[in-house]
Design a protein around this motif. Structure first.
Motif, PDB file in Angstrom:
ATOM      1  N   ASP A 160       0.842  -1.212   0.000  1.00  0.00           N
ATOM      2  CA  ASP A 160       0.000   0.000   0.000  1.00  0.00           C
ATOM      3  C   ASP A 160       0.865   1.245   0.000  1.00  0.00           C
ATOM      4  OD1 ASP A 160      -1.925  -2.015   0.817  1.00  0.00           O
ATOM      5  OD2 ASP A 160      -1.008  -1.740   2.788  1.00  0.00           O
ATOM      6  N   LEU A 161       1.491   1.478  -1.104  1.00  0.00           N
ATOM      7  CA  LEU A 161       2.334   2.664  -1.203  1.00  0.00           C
ATOM      8  C   LEU A 161       1.487   3.877  -1.460  1.00  0.00           C
ATOM      9  CD1 LEU A 161       5.169   1.570  -3.560  1.00  0.00           C
ATOM     10  CD2 LEU A 161       5.260   2.015  -1.111  1.00  0.00           C
ATOM     11  N   LYS A 162       1.906   5.012  -0.888  1.00  0.00           N
ATOM     12  CA  LYS A 162       1.227   6.233  -1.241  1.00  0.00           C
ATOM     13  C   LYS A 162       2.240   7.102  -1.979  1.00  0.00           C
ATOM     14  CE  LYS A 162      -1.901   9.164   1.251  1.00  0.00           C
ATOM     15  NZ  LYS A 162      -2.401   9.377   2.597  1.00  0.00           N
ATOM     16  N   VAL A 163       2.044   7.254  -3.274  1.00  0.00           N
ATOM     17  CA  VAL A 163       2.934   8.088  -4.066  1.00  0.00           C
ATOM     18  C   VAL A 163       2.250   9.442  -4.248  1.00  0.00           C
ATOM     19  CG1 VAL A 163       4.222   8.299  -6.233  1.00  0.00           C
ATOM     20  CG2 VAL A 163       3.712   6.034  -5.307  1.00  0.00           C
ATOM     21  N   LEU A 164       2.854  10.479  -3.684  1.00  0.00           N
ATOM     22  CA  LEU A 164       2.287  11.819  -3.825  1.00  0.00           C
ATOM     23  C   LEU A 164       3.038  12.547  -4.917  1.00  0.00           C
ATOM     24  CD1 LEU A 164       2.206  12.763  -0.015  1.00  0.00           C
ATOM     25  CD2 LEU A 164       0.399  11.705  -1.389  1.00  0.00           C
ATOM     26  N   VAL A 165       2.313  13.135  -5.855  1.00  0.00           N
ATOM     27  CA  VAL A 165       2.997  13.888  -6.910  1.00  0.00           C
ATOM     28  C   VAL A 165       2.395  15.284  -7.010  1.00  0.00           C
ATOM     29  CG1 VAL A 165       3.646  11.888  -8.308  1.00  0.00           C
ATOM     30  CG2 VAL A 165       1.476  13.006  -8.729  1.00  0.00           C
ATOM     31  N   GLU A 270       6.785  12.459  -3.486  1.00  0.00           N
ATOM     32  CA  GLU A 270       7.214  11.849  -2.229  1.00  0.00           C
ATOM     33  C   GLU A 270       6.494  10.528  -2.072  1.00  0.00           C
ATOM     34  OE1 GLU A 270       8.635  15.502   0.613  1.00  0.00           O
ATOM     35  OE2 GLU A 270       6.841  14.454   1.253  1.00  0.00           O
ATOM     36  N   ILE A 271       7.128   9.608  -1.359  1.00  0.00           N
ATOM     37  CA  ILE A 271       6.425   8.387  -0.970  1.00  0.00           C
ATOM     38  C   ILE A 271       6.327   8.425   0.546  1.00  0.00           C
ATOM     39  CG2 ILE A 271       6.539   5.873  -0.867  1.00  0.00           C
ATOM     40  CD1 ILE A 271       7.682   5.875  -3.613  1.00  0.00           C
ATOM     41  N   VAL A 272       5.108   8.296   1.053  1.00  0.00           N
ATOM     42  CA  VAL A 272       4.943   8.372   2.503  1.00  0.00           C
ATOM     43  C   VAL A 272       4.425   7.040   3.033  1.00  0.00           C
ATOM     44  CG1 VAL A 272       4.568  10.865   2.584  1.00  0.00           C
ATOM     45  CG2 VAL A 272       2.618   9.350   2.280  1.00  0.00           C
ATOM     46  N   SER A 273       4.760   6.790   4.293  1.00  0.00           N
ATOM     47  CA  SER A 273       4.297   5.566   4.935  1.00  0.00           C
ATOM     48  C   SER A 273       3.667   5.910   6.269  1.00  0.00           C
ATOM     49  CB  SER A 273       5.477   4.620   5.137  1.00  0.00           C
ATOM     50  OG  SER A 273       5.111   3.637   6.062  1.00  0.00           O
ATOM     51  N   GLU A 274       2.477   5.375   6.484  1.00  0.00           N
ATOM     52  CA  GLU A 274       1.742   5.667   7.723  1.00  0.00           C
ATOM     53  C   GLU A 274       2.537   5.219   8.946  1.00  0.00           C
ATOM     54  OE1 GLU A 274      -0.962   7.294   7.408  1.00  0.00           O
ATOM     55  OE2 GLU A 274      -1.129   7.100   5.233  1.00  0.00           O
ATOM     56  N   SER A 278       5.487  11.210  12.461  1.00  0.00           N
ATOM     57  CA  SER A 278       5.568  12.549  11.854  1.00  0.00           C
ATOM     58  C   SER A 278       6.620  12.612  10.739  1.00  0.00           C
ATOM     59  CB  SER A 278       5.832  13.602  12.918  1.00  0.00           C
ATOM     60  OG  SER A 278       7.140  13.442  13.411  1.00  0.00           O
ATOM     61  N   GLN A 279       7.675  11.810  10.878  1.00  0.00           N
ATOM     62  CA  GLN A 279       8.697  11.803   9.817  1.00  0.00           C
ATOM     63  C   GLN A 279       8.288  10.744   8.806  1.00  0.00           C
ATOM     64  OE1 GLN A 279      11.067  14.171   9.856  1.00  0.00           O
ATOM     65  NE2 GLN A 279       9.918  14.814  11.659  1.00  0.00           N
ATOM     66  N   ASN A 280       7.210  11.022   8.054  1.00  0.00           N
ATOM     67  CA  ASN A 280       6.607   9.923   7.309  1.00  0.00           C
ATOM     68  C   ASN A 280       7.086   9.771   5.864  1.00  0.00           C
ATOM     69  OD1 ASN A 280       5.371  12.093   6.207  1.00  0.00           O
ATOM     70  ND2 ASN A 280       3.273  11.350   6.453  1.00  0.00           N
ATOM     71  N   ARG A 311      14.611   4.878   7.407  1.00  0.00           N
ATOM     72  CA  ARG A 311      13.145   4.851   7.506  1.00  0.00           C
ATOM     73  C   ARG A 311      12.572   3.667   6.744  1.00  0.00           C
ATOM     74  NH1 ARG A 311      11.639  11.252   6.652  1.00  0.00           N
ATOM     75  NH2 ARG A 311      13.075  11.981   8.262  1.00  0.00           N
ATOM     76  N   LEU A 312      13.135   3.389   5.590  1.00  0.00           N
ATOM     77  CA  LEU A 312      12.672   2.262   4.778  1.00  0.00           C
ATOM     78  C   LEU A 312      12.727   0.970   5.597  1.00  0.00           C
ATOM     79  CD1 LEU A 312      11.949   1.261   1.883  1.00  0.00           C
ATOM     80  CD2 LEU A 312      14.365   0.853   1.553  1.00  0.00           C
ATOM     81  N   LEU A 313      13.829   0.786   6.330  1.00  0.00           N
ATOM     82  CA  LEU A 313      13.962  -0.437   7.124  1.00  0.00           C
ATOM     83  C   LEU A 313      12.970  -0.490   8.265  1.00  0.00           C
ATOM     84  CD1 LEU A 313      17.315  -0.545   5.970  1.00  0.00           C
ATOM     85  CD2 LEU A 313      16.622  -2.681   7.038  1.00  0.00           C
ATOM     86  N   GLU A 314      12.623   0.684   8.785  1.00  0.00           N
ATOM     87  CA  GLU A 314      11.656   0.699   9.884  1.00  0.00           C
ATOM     88  C   GLU A 314      10.273   0.229   9.445  1.00  0.00           C
ATOM     89  OE1 GLU A 314      11.553   4.291  12.357  1.00  0.00           O
ATOM     90  OE2 GLU A 314      13.736   4.323  12.132  1.00  0.00           O
ATOM     91  N   VAL A 315       9.936   0.452   8.186  1.00  0.00           N
ATOM     92  CA  VAL A 315       8.591   0.076   7.732  1.00  0.00           C
ATOM     93  C   VAL A 315       8.605  -1.068   6.723  1.00  0.00           C
ATOM     94  CG1 VAL A 315       7.474   2.275   8.221  1.00  0.00           C
ATOM     95  CG2 VAL A 315       8.661   1.981   6.048  1.00  0.00           C
TER      96      VAL A 315
END
Ligand code: HAM
Length: 452
Positions: A160-165, A270-274, A278-280, A311-315
């Motif tokens: 479930d990636l969220k790609v924001l453009v 940006e790609i954000v992860s829930e 806050s540092q998403n 961050r990638l490793l955390e999620v």
């Protein structure tokens, strides 16, 4: 006792129990990026400070307050790199890569440094996996880079990636919008935070980035950047979105996404992860049409991104193939121990020392362990060893050893060649595609489940 020294604030050690997973994630990046024709570049950890003031931009937070800058013993003004795009572009110009047939596709993996307040997902030394495409063809290159990025995340098991453009427009669009936005914000100066007032003077677009709910409310009524876009920028953005749709990339248009670095033009993302709080943002990037020129090269279309590896490793999903690959990569050496007290040979070396070295020459990672059997076993488990070899006096003479395969619990009697053959598959894992690894129970989990 003198006081203990700890790792500096905002930095941390990545320990042997974690490094294999990092390597597996990096292996996936190498494999996916390679499929798109990107090749690795390694630039210096420090650069002339001016590279970042000119490249990243005076109005950015990075240059304004986050750089680790120092003067060296030769009076040079240097800075630990806060990001890698400026360095890659410097190298591109310095090595005349603009004369190569375009596009030039480069990727990098390495530490970056920013003096920020440390918190979950935010470090002073952090790691980026990034890529830059230089000499590209506008929207098509943006799309190619975004598709590669999504391929990478998918290959890591993200679903479930969220790609924001968004688009920040070209130079003329932005200049027009800057005026419109200033006209809107000036009368509200009193309601703005100190930070935003500062941004009014340096880069009013960054006010849109504000996290304060009060300012967000005010900004809801602000004129939209989309309405100031030139025809060219509008077409460009439409083409990027249409490519994303064609290749079924789930994306969302984020009209207020402006990014914190000054070099962007047109497409930003940006790609954000829930999962990150806050540092998403796990990844940020975009196109830059003026940066190569700014750093002394010819006008060149650039687009790229950087993923925050920490961050990638955390999620990273629990079922990520990289975790399996990481387990395979983290297989420790075979542990060789004396089955009984052995006489020391001439020259003072233990007979085990020689056996261990012979195994290594047969291609088998091996270490010697001393002590009681339980201790040897504990050590083997902690190192994720696939097997323990017990050598007794008789075995050292006739060349056969008692071997305990930890993953399966088997106990075997093998000579050195048989041993090498039996153990070889544990070490033959080759890279990013775990499917290609030999099917076998993972030594780590099997070892931990072993009874005695
Ligand atoms: P950035 O948005 O500043 O972009 O950083 C990219 C990513 O690095 C962020 O999304 C985040 O995951 C990670 N990151 C940044 N700061 C920290 C920190 N203090 N601790 C942990 N992770 C952090 C750039 O750096 C651009 N050079 C990206 C780019 C490449 N644009 C075009 N090409």
């Amino acid at each position: 006792m003198p006081p203990r020294i700890q790792a500096p604030k905002g930095t941390r050690d990545i320990l042997p129990s974690e490094t294999a997973l990092w390597a597996a994630v990096e292996g996936t990046a190498r494999s996916v990026f390679g499929r798109y024709g990107f090749r690795e570049i390694r630039t210096p950890i420090f650069e002339d400070t001016e590279l970042f003031t000119r490249g990243v931009g005076e109005s950015s937070d990075i240059v304004g307050k986050e750089m680790y800058s120092f003067v060296d013993k030769g009076e040079r003004h240097l800075t630990l790199r806060p990001e890698n795009t400026a360095s890659v572009v410097r190298a591109f110009v310095e090595h005349g890569m603009h004369r190569l047939p375009p596009p030039v596709k480069l990727f990098y993996i390495g530490p970056q440094f920013r003096f920020e307040r440390p918190q979950k997902g935010r470090y002073r030394q952090f790691h980026q996996i990034g890529a830059e495409l230089l000499g590209g063809k506008g929207a098509e290159s943006d799309a190619e880079v975004l598709l590669m990025l999504v391929a990478f995340f998918r290959e890591l098991g993200f679903r479930d990636l969220k790609v924001l453009v968004n688009t920040v427009g070209d130079g003329p669009s932005r200049a027009a919008y800057r005026e419109t936005l200033l006209r809107f914000l000036e009368p509200h100066r009193e309601e703005l935070s100190e930070e935003s007032v500062r941004r009014l003077a340096t880069n009013p677009l960054r006010v849109l980035d504000s996290k304060s709910p009060q300012e967000q409310e005010l900004l809801a009524a602000a004129p939209r950047l989309a309405d100031s876009l030139s025809e060219k920028s509008r077409t460009h953005f439409a083409a990027v979105c249409s490519a994303l749709e064609q290749f079924e990339v789930p994306y969302e248009i984020a009209p207020r996404l402006v990014r914190g670095l000054d070099y962007y033009t047109n497409t930003v993302f940006e790609i954000v992860s829930e999962g990150l709080g806050s540092q998403n943002a796990v990844c940020g990037g975009g196109a830059y049409e003026g940066l190569v020129e700014e750093l002394g090269g010819p006008p060149t279309y650039g687009v790229g991104f950087a993923i925050g590896e920490d961050r990638l490793l955390e999620v990273l999903p629990a079922d990520s193939p990289a975790r399996r690959a990481g387990l395979s990569l983290s297989v420790g050496p075979v542990v060789v121990a004396a089955a009984e007290k052995l006489p020391v040979k001439e020259g003072g070396l233990s007979p085990i020392f020689a056996l261990v070295e012979r195994l290594r020459r047969l291609g088998i990672p091996a270490v010697e362990a001393a002590g009681k059997q339980e201790k040897v076993y504990e050590r083997a488990v902690s190192m994720q060893a696939p097997a323990i070899v017990y050598a007794g006096e008789r075995g050292l003479e006739d060349g056969t050893y008692n071997v305990r395969i930890l993953a399966t619990g088997e106990r075997l009697q093998l000579d050195e060649l048989e041993l090498a053959k039996r153990l070889q598959p544990f070490f033959s894992f080759t890279g990013a595609f775990p499917e290609a690894a030999p099917a076998r129970p993972s030594p780590a989990s099997a070892v931990l489940g072993d009874e005695d």
